[in-house]
Design an enzyme around this catalytic site. Structure first.
Site, PDB file in Angstrom:
ATOM      1  N   MET A  30       0.847  -1.202   0.000  1.00 22.52           N
ATOM      2  CA  MET A  30       0.000   0.000   0.000  1.00 22.52           C
ATOM      3  C   MET A  30       0.879   1.248   0.000  1.00 22.52           C
ATOM      4  SD  MET A  30      -3.437  -0.897   2.029  1.00 22.52           S
ATOM      5  CE  MET A  30      -2.847  -0.691   3.689  1.00 22.52           C
ATOM      6  N   GLY A  31       2.171   1.066  -0.312  1.00 26.30           N
ATOM      7  CA  GLY A  31       3.062   2.219  -0.427  1.00 26.30           C
ATOM      8  C   GLY A  31       3.512   2.761   0.909  1.00 26.30           C
ATOM      9  N   GLY A  36      10.671  -2.885   5.865  1.00 21.18           N
ATOM     10  CA  GLY A  36       9.909  -4.149   5.803  1.00 21.18           C
ATOM     11  C   GLY A  36       9.511  -4.463   4.374  1.00 21.18           C
ATOM     12  N   HIS A  37       8.912  -3.482   3.699  1.00 19.06           N
ATOM     13  CA  HIS A  37       8.543  -3.664   2.288  1.00 19.06           C
ATOM     14  C   HIS A  37       9.777  -3.974   1.446  1.00 19.06           C
ATOM     15  CE1 HIS A  37       5.316  -0.624   3.526  1.00 19.06           C
ATOM     16  NE2 HIS A  37       4.590  -1.649   3.109  1.00 19.06           N
ATOM     17  N   GLN A  61     -10.405  -2.782   1.814  1.00 17.65           N
ATOM     18  CA  GLN A  61      -9.940  -3.460   3.036  1.00 17.65           C
ATOM     19  C   GLN A  61      -9.968  -2.563   4.269  1.00 17.65           C
ATOM     20  OE1 GLN A  61      -5.972  -4.301   1.206  1.00 17.65           O
ATOM     21  NE2 GLN A  61      -5.171  -3.858   3.240  1.00 17.65           N
ATOM     22  N   LYS A 149       4.787 -10.083   9.363  1.00 14.38           N
ATOM     23  CA  LYS A 149       4.186  -9.095  10.266  1.00 14.38           C
ATOM     24  C   LYS A 149       2.670  -9.212  10.216  1.00 14.38           C
ATOM     25  CE  LYS A 149       3.614  -4.497  11.608  1.00 14.38           C
ATOM     26  NZ  LYS A 149       2.556  -4.093  10.691  1.00 14.38           N
ATOM     27  N   SER A 185       6.240  -0.191  10.259  1.00 12.66           N
ATOM     28  CA  SER A 185       4.861  -0.133   9.760  1.00 12.66           C
ATOM     29  C   SER A 185       4.622   1.268   9.212  1.00 12.66           C
ATOM     30  CB  SER A 185       3.884  -0.401  10.917  1.00 12.66           C
ATOM     31  OG  SER A 185       2.582   0.026  10.559  1.00 12.66           O
ATOM     32  N   SER A 186       3.874   1.351   8.134  1.00 10.32           N
ATOM     33  CA  SER A 186       3.547   2.674   7.581  1.00 10.32           C
ATOM     34  C   SER A 186       2.787   3.494   8.617  1.00 10.32           C
ATOM     35  CB  SER A 186       2.707   2.523   6.309  1.00 10.32           C
ATOM     36  OG  SER A 186       3.364   1.670   5.403  1.00 10.32           O
ATOM     37  N   ARG A 187       2.041   2.804   9.480  1.00  9.70           N
ATOM     38  CA  ARG A 187       1.223   3.511  10.484  1.00  9.70           C
ATOM     39  C   ARG A 187       2.054   4.060  11.647  1.00  9.70           C
ATOM     40  NH1 ARG A 187      -2.855  -0.544   8.870  1.00  9.70           N
ATOM     41  NH2 ARG A 187      -4.630   0.612   8.039  1.00  9.70           N
TER      42      ARG A 187
HETATM   43  P1  AMP Z   1       1.275  -2.990   3.473  1.00  7.35           P
HETATM   44  O1  AMP Z   1       1.861  -1.941   2.612  1.00  7.35           O
HETATM   45  O2  AMP Z   1       1.136  -2.604   4.906  1.00  7.35           O
HETATM   46  O3  AMP Z   1       0.031  -3.605   2.886  1.00  7.35           O
HETATM   47  O4  AMP Z   1       2.339  -4.179   3.499  1.00  7.35           O
HETATM   48  C1  AMP Z   1       2.788  -4.768   2.311  1.00  7.35           C
HETATM   49  C2  AMP Z   1       3.596  -5.993   2.658  1.00  7.35           C
HETATM   50  O5  AMP Z   1       4.708  -5.615   3.456  1.00  7.35           O
HETATM   51  C3  AMP Z   1       2.798  -7.030   3.467  1.00  7.35           C
HETATM   52  O6  AMP Z   1       3.106  -8.337   2.986  1.00  7.35           O
HETATM   53  C4  AMP Z   1       3.310  -6.832   4.862  1.00  7.35           C
HETATM   54  O7  AMP Z   1       3.239  -7.989   5.658  1.00  7.35           O
HETATM   55  C5  AMP Z   1       4.761  -6.464   4.586  1.00  7.35           C
HETATM   56  N1  AMP Z   1       5.334  -5.774   5.741  1.00  7.35           N
HETATM   57  C6  AMP Z   1       4.841  -4.681   6.381  1.00  7.35           C
HETATM   58  N2  AMP Z   1       5.614  -4.359   7.441  1.00  7.35           N
HETATM   59  C7  AMP Z   1       6.601  -5.284   7.487  1.00  7.35           C
HETATM   60  C8  AMP Z   1       7.708  -5.514   8.356  1.00  7.35           C
HETATM   61  N3  AMP Z   1       7.953  -4.719   9.395  1.00  7.35           N
HETATM   62  N4  AMP Z   1       8.507  -6.557   8.108  1.00  7.35           N
HETATM   63  C9  AMP Z   1       8.267  -7.375   7.058  1.00  7.35           C
HETATM   64  N5  AMP Z   1       7.253  -7.215   6.197  1.00  7.35           N
HETATM   65  C10 AMP Z   1       6.421  -6.188   6.403  1.00  7.35           C
END
Ligand code: AMP
Length: 286
Positions: A30-31, A36-37, A61, A149, A185-187
Protein backbone atom coordinates in the site's frame (compact mmCIF):
# COMPACT_ATOMS: atom_id res chain seq x y z
CA UNK A 1 11.88 1.02 -14.24
CA UNK A 2 8.45 1.12 -15.89
CA UNK A 3 5.53 2.77 -14.09
CA UNK A 4 2.00 1.79 -15.08
CA UNK A 5 -1.29 3.15 -13.75
CA UNK A 6 -3.61 1.61 -16.28
CA UNK A 7 -4.55 -2.11 -16.28
CA UNK A 8 -4.71 -2.32 -20.08
CA UNK A 9 -1.24 -0.77 -20.54
CA UNK A 10 0.21 -2.88 -17.75
CA UNK A 11 -1.15 -6.06 -19.34
CA UNK A 12 0.16 -5.15 -22.75
CA UNK A 13 3.63 -4.61 -21.28
CA UNK A 14 3.73 -7.71 -19.10
CA UNK A 15 2.38 -10.00 -21.84
CA UNK A 16 5.30 -8.98 -24.05
CA UNK A 17 7.77 -9.33 -21.18
CA UNK A 18 6.47 -12.78 -20.27
CA UNK A 19 7.99 -14.21 -23.45
CA UNK A 20 11.47 -13.03 -22.48
CA UNK A 21 11.41 -13.47 -18.71
CA UNK A 22 10.93 -16.82 -17.09
CA UNK A 23 9.88 -16.02 -13.53
CA UNK A 24 7.70 -13.10 -12.46
CA UNK A 25 7.81 -12.05 -8.80
CA UNK A 26 5.16 -9.78 -7.28
CA UNK A 27 5.19 -7.69 -4.10
CA UNK A 28 1.81 -6.15 -3.22
CA UNK A 29 2.03 -3.02 -1.03
CA UNK A 30 0.00 0.00 0.00
CA UNK A 31 3.06 2.22 -0.43
CA UNK A 32 4.72 4.59 2.03
CA UNK A 33 7.51 2.08 1.78
CA UNK A 34 9.87 1.19 4.64
CA UNK A 35 12.55 -1.43 5.31
CA UNK A 36 9.91 -4.15 5.80
CA UNK A 37 8.54 -3.66 2.29
CA UNK A 38 12.04 -3.32 0.85
CA UNK A 39 13.11 -6.68 2.32
CA UNK A 40 10.34 -8.31 0.26
CA UNK A 41 11.37 -6.47 -2.89
CA UNK A 42 15.05 -7.43 -2.43
CA UNK A 43 14.13 -11.09 -2.07
CA UNK A 44 11.84 -10.91 -5.12
CA UNK A 45 14.57 -9.28 -7.23
CA UNK A 46 17.00 -11.98 -6.13
CA UNK A 47 14.63 -14.87 -6.96
CA UNK A 48 12.92 -13.74 -10.18
CA UNK A 49 13.64 -12.50 -13.69
CA UNK A 50 11.07 -9.70 -13.52
CA UNK A 51 9.63 -8.00 -10.43
CA UNK A 52 6.34 -6.13 -10.17
CA UNK A 53 5.59 -4.01 -7.09
CA UNK A 54 2.07 -2.68 -6.68
CA UNK A 55 1.34 0.49 -4.76
CA UNK A 56 -2.35 0.68 -4.06
CA UNK A 57 -4.15 1.84 -0.93
CA UNK A 58 -7.03 -0.57 -1.30
CA UNK A 59 -10.30 1.04 -0.18
CA UNK A 60 -12.17 -2.25 0.20
CA UNK A 61 -9.94 -3.46 3.04
CA UNK A 62 -10.63 -0.41 5.23
CA UNK A 63 -13.73 -0.21 7.41
CA UNK A 64 -15.85 2.97 7.34
CA UNK A 65 -14.33 4.13 10.66
CA UNK A 66 -10.75 3.32 9.63
CA UNK A 67 -7.89 5.43 8.29
CA UNK A 68 -8.25 5.10 4.49
CA UNK A 69 -8.31 8.85 3.87
CA UNK A 70 -5.34 9.68 6.04
CA UNK A 71 -3.28 6.56 5.27
CA UNK A 72 0.27 7.84 4.49
CA UNK A 73 0.96 8.21 0.77
CA UNK A 74 4.37 9.02 -0.72
CA UNK A 75 4.42 7.83 -4.30
CA UNK A 76 7.46 9.91 -5.26
CA UNK A 77 9.59 8.59 -2.37
CA UNK A 78 8.35 5.04 -3.05
CA UNK A 79 9.33 5.18 -6.70
CA UNK A 80 12.83 6.43 -5.81
CA UNK A 81 13.36 3.57 -3.37
CA UNK A 82 12.05 0.96 -5.80
CA UNK A 83 14.24 2.28 -8.60
CA UNK A 84 17.30 1.80 -6.39
CA UNK A 85 16.41 -1.86 -5.82
CA UNK A 86 16.15 -2.63 -9.55
CA UNK A 87 12.40 -3.16 -9.51
CA UNK A 88 11.18 -3.70 -13.08
CA UNK A 89 7.60 -2.46 -12.94
CA UNK A 90 5.63 -0.37 -10.46
CA UNK A 91 1.90 -0.85 -10.85
CA UNK A 92 0.01 1.97 -9.15
CA UNK A 93 -3.59 2.11 -10.37
CA UNK A 94 -6.16 4.60 -9.10
CA UNK A 95 -9.12 3.30 -7.12
CA UNK A 96 -11.45 3.85 -10.07
CA UNK A 97 -9.18 1.75 -12.27
CA UNK A 98 -9.49 -1.22 -9.88
CA UNK A 99 -13.12 -0.70 -8.86
CA UNK A 100 -15.57 0.59 -11.46
CA UNK A 101 -18.61 2.53 -10.23
CA UNK A 102 -20.76 -0.61 -10.53
CA UNK A 103 -18.12 -2.99 -9.09
CA UNK A 104 -19.90 -5.85 -7.32
CA UNK A 105 -17.71 -8.95 -6.90
CA UNK A 106 -15.95 -9.91 -3.65
CA UNK A 107 -13.84 -12.85 -2.56
CA UNK A 108 -14.47 -14.25 0.89
CA UNK A 109 -12.09 -16.69 2.61
CA UNK A 110 -14.01 -18.29 5.46
CA UNK A 111 -12.55 -19.82 8.63
CA UNK A 112 -9.01 -18.51 8.96
CA UNK A 113 -10.08 -14.94 8.03
CA UNK A 114 -12.72 -14.84 10.75
CA UNK A 115 -10.27 -15.10 13.67
CA UNK A 116 -7.89 -12.54 15.29
CA UNK A 117 -8.00 -9.36 13.14
CA UNK A 118 -11.10 -10.68 11.34
CA UNK A 119 -13.07 -10.17 14.55
CA UNK A 120 -12.12 -6.54 15.06
CA UNK A 121 -11.82 -5.52 11.38
CA UNK A 122 -15.02 -6.73 9.78
CA UNK A 123 -14.67 -6.99 5.98
CA UNK A 124 -10.92 -6.40 6.06
CA UNK A 125 -9.83 -9.79 4.74
CA UNK A 126 -12.60 -9.81 2.14
CA UNK A 127 -11.08 -6.60 0.78
CA UNK A 128 -7.59 -8.12 0.90
CA UNK A 129 -8.67 -11.36 -0.82
CA UNK A 130 -10.61 -9.41 -3.48
CA UNK A 131 -7.80 -7.05 -4.43
CA UNK A 132 -5.20 -9.83 -4.45
CA UNK A 133 -7.39 -12.00 -6.67
CA UNK A 134 -7.65 -9.08 -9.08
CA UNK A 135 -3.87 -8.48 -8.97
CA UNK A 136 -3.14 -12.19 -9.47
CA UNK A 137 -5.40 -12.22 -12.55
CA UNK A 138 -3.83 -9.06 -13.97
CA UNK A 139 -0.18 -9.94 -13.26
CA UNK A 140 -0.04 -13.77 -13.38
CA UNK A 141 2.98 -13.88 -11.05
CA UNK A 142 4.94 -17.04 -10.27
CA UNK A 143 5.89 -16.01 -6.75
CA UNK A 144 4.25 -13.47 -4.42
CA UNK A 145 5.98 -12.09 -1.33
CA UNK A 146 4.40 -11.19 2.02
CA UNK A 147 5.72 -10.22 5.45
CA UNK A 148 5.14 -12.33 8.54
CA UNK A 149 4.19 -9.10 10.27
CA UNK A 150 0.69 -9.57 8.81
CA UNK A 151 0.83 -13.25 9.69
CA UNK A 152 -2.91 -13.87 9.44
CA UNK A 153 -2.97 -12.21 6.02
CA UNK A 154 -0.28 -14.65 4.89
CA UNK A 155 -2.45 -17.61 5.95
CA UNK A 156 -5.53 -16.11 4.30
CA UNK A 157 -3.63 -15.66 1.03
CA UNK A 158 -2.26 -19.21 1.16
CA UNK A 159 -5.82 -20.50 1.57
CA UNK A 160 -7.07 -18.27 -1.25
CA UNK A 161 -4.38 -19.56 -3.60
CA UNK A 162 -5.05 -23.17 -2.63
CA UNK A 163 -8.84 -22.95 -2.90
CA UNK A 164 -9.00 -20.96 -6.15
CA UNK A 165 -6.22 -23.00 -7.81
CA UNK A 166 -3.87 -20.12 -8.52
CA UNK A 167 -0.57 -21.47 -9.79
CA UNK A 168 1.40 -19.19 -7.47
CA UNK A 169 3.97 -19.79 -4.76
CA UNK A 170 3.30 -17.67 -1.67
CA UNK A 171 6.40 -16.70 0.28
CA UNK A 172 6.38 -15.36 3.85
CA UNK A 173 9.43 -13.41 5.05
CA UNK A 174 10.60 -12.36 8.53
CA UNK A 175 9.41 -9.22 10.32
CA UNK A 176 11.85 -6.32 9.90
CA UNK A 177 12.25 -4.15 12.98
CA UNK A 178 13.55 -0.70 13.85
CA UNK A 179 16.72 -0.50 16.00
CA UNK A 180 14.75 -0.70 19.28
CA UNK A 181 12.61 -3.64 18.09
CA UNK A 182 9.38 -1.93 16.97
CA UNK A 183 8.20 -3.59 13.75
CA UNK A 184 8.35 -1.23 10.77
CA UNK A 185 4.86 -0.13 9.76
CA UNK A 186 3.55 2.67 7.58
CA UNK A 187 1.22 3.51 10.48
CA UNK A 188 4.16 4.22 12.85
CA UNK A 189 4.14 7.68 11.23
CA UNK A 190 0.90 8.47 13.07
CA UNK A 191 2.55 8.12 16.50
CA UNK A 192 3.53 11.07 18.66
CA UNK A 193 7.02 11.04 20.17
CA UNK A 194 5.69 9.61 23.42
CA UNK A 195 3.45 7.13 21.56
CA UNK A 196 6.45 5.96 19.57
CA UNK A 197 8.41 5.42 22.81
CA UNK A 198 5.60 3.39 24.36
CA UNK A 199 4.90 1.38 21.17
CA UNK A 200 8.05 -0.69 21.66
CA UNK A 201 6.21 -2.45 24.50
CA UNK A 202 4.75 -4.82 21.87
CA UNK A 203 8.22 -6.10 20.99
CA UNK A 204 9.42 -6.20 24.60
CA UNK A 205 6.34 -8.21 25.56
CA UNK A 206 6.87 -10.76 22.79
CA UNK A 207 10.52 -11.12 23.80
CA UNK A 208 9.60 -11.63 27.44
CA UNK A 209 7.19 -14.43 26.53
CA UNK A 210 9.80 -16.07 24.31
CA UNK A 211 12.36 -15.88 27.11
CA UNK A 212 9.96 -17.40 29.62
CA UNK A 213 9.14 -20.30 27.33
CA UNK A 214 12.50 -21.01 25.68
CA UNK A 215 14.91 -20.18 28.52
CA UNK A 216 12.96 -20.54 31.75
CA UNK A 217 10.83 -23.41 30.38
CA UNK A 218 7.73 -21.75 31.80
CA UNK A 219 4.74 -23.11 29.87
CA UNK A 220 1.68 -21.90 31.79
CA UNK A 221 -0.18 -20.09 29.00
CA UNK A 222 -2.74 -18.59 31.32
CA UNK A 223 0.00 -16.94 33.41
CA UNK A 224 1.94 -15.93 30.29
CA UNK A 225 -1.13 -14.21 28.91
CA UNK A 226 -1.57 -12.37 32.20
CA UNK A 227 2.05 -11.23 31.86
CA UNK A 228 1.33 -9.83 28.40
CA UNK A 229 -1.74 -7.93 29.55
CA UNK A 230 0.11 -6.53 32.56
CA UNK A 231 3.08 -5.35 30.51
CA UNK A 232 1.00 -3.68 27.83
CA UNK A 233 -1.51 -2.03 30.14
CA UNK A 234 1.39 -0.58 32.18
CA UNK A 235 1.80 1.85 29.25
CA UNK A 236 -0.73 4.67 29.63
CA UNK A 237 -1.12 5.24 25.87
CA UNK A 238 -1.73 1.54 25.11
CA UNK A 239 -5.09 -0.18 24.82
CA UNK A 240 -5.33 -3.87 23.95
CA UNK A 241 -7.48 -4.97 21.02
CA UNK A 242 -6.46 -8.61 21.37
CA UNK A 243 -3.81 -10.86 22.87
CA UNK A 244 -4.00 -14.34 21.36
CA UNK A 245 -2.04 -17.53 22.01
CA UNK A 246 -2.90 -19.69 19.01
CA UNK A 247 -1.77 -22.51 16.76
CA UNK A 248 0.36 -20.99 13.95
CA UNK A 249 -1.37 -23.12 11.27
CA UNK A 250 -5.03 -22.90 12.28
CA UNK A 251 -5.09 -19.78 14.49
CA UNK A 252 -7.18 -21.80 16.97
CA UNK A 253 -6.57 -21.03 20.61
CA UNK A 254 -3.95 -23.24 22.24
CA UNK A 255 -5.01 -24.10 25.81
CA UNK A 256 -1.80 -25.98 26.69
CA UNK A 257 1.68 -25.36 25.27
CA UNK A 258 2.45 -28.08 22.72
CA UNK A 259 5.77 -26.84 21.33
CA UNK A 260 4.38 -24.62 18.56
CA UNK A 261 2.77 -21.31 19.47
CA UNK A 262 1.89 -18.04 17.77
CA UNK A 263 1.60 -15.08 20.11
CA UNK A 264 -0.32 -12.39 18.22
CA UNK A 265 -0.98 -8.87 19.48
CA UNK A 266 -3.15 -6.01 18.28
CA UNK A 267 -2.78 -2.89 20.41
CA UNK A 268 -3.93 0.68 20.03
CA UNK A 269 -1.22 3.20 20.86
CA UNK A 270 -3.06 6.50 21.03
CA UNK A 271 -5.46 6.11 18.05
CA UNK A 272 -3.13 3.90 16.03
CA UNK A 273 -3.74 0.17 15.83
CA UNK A 274 -0.46 -1.76 15.70
CA UNK A 275 0.00 -5.50 15.25
CA UNK A 276 2.97 -7.74 15.98
CA UNK A 277 3.59 -11.42 16.54
CA UNK A 278 6.11 -14.12 17.24
CA UNK A 279 6.17 -17.85 16.63
CA UNK A 280 7.66 -19.73 19.57
CA UNK A 281 8.85 -23.26 19.03
CA UNK A 282 10.20 -25.26 21.92
CA UNK A 283 10.22 -28.88 23.00
CA UNK A 284 8.33 -29.25 26.22
CA UNK A 285 9.93 -31.92 28.40
CA UNK A 286 7.44 -34.72 29.20
P1 AMP B 1 1.27 -2.99 3.47
O1 AMP B 1 1.86 -1.94 2.61
O2 AMP B 1 1.14 -2.60 4.91
O3 AMP B 1 0.03 -3.60 2.89
O4 AMP B 1 2.34 -4.18 3.50
C1 AMP B 1 2.79 -4.77 2.31
C2 AMP B 1 3.60 -5.99 2.66
O5 AMP B 1 4.71 -5.61 3.46
C3 AMP B 1 2.80 -7.03 3.47
O6 AMP B 1 3.11 -8.34 2.99
C4 AMP B 1 3.31 -6.83 4.86
O7 AMP B 1 3.24 -7.99 5.66
C5 AMP B 1 4.76 -6.46 4.59
N1 AMP B 1 5.33 -5.77 5.74
C6 AMP B 1 4.84 -4.68 6.38
N2 AMP B 1 5.61 -4.36 7.44
C7 AMP B 1 6.60 -5.28 7.49
C8 AMP B 1 7.71 -5.51 8.36
N3 AMP B 1 7.95 -4.72 9.39
N4 AMP B 1 8.51 -6.56 8.11
C9 AMP B 1 8.27 -7.38 7.06
N5 AMP B 1 7.25 -7.22 6.20
C10 AMP B 1 6.42 -6.19 6.40
Amino acid sequence: MIIKKNIHDFREYIEKARGQFKKIGFVPTMGSLHEGHLSLVKKAVWENDLVVVSIFVNPTQFGPEEDFDRYPRDIKGDIEQLEELDTDIVFCPDSSEMYSADYNTYVQVNGIAEKLCGRSRSGHFQGVATVLTKFFNIIHPDKVYFGNKDYQQLLVVKKLVEDLNFSIEIIGLPIVREADGLAFSSRNKYLSKEGRNQAVVLYHTLMKIKKNVCEKKFYNLFKLKEMVVEMITSKPLAEIDYVEFVDPDTLDEVPVFNGNLLVALAVYIEETRLIDNIIIRDYKPI
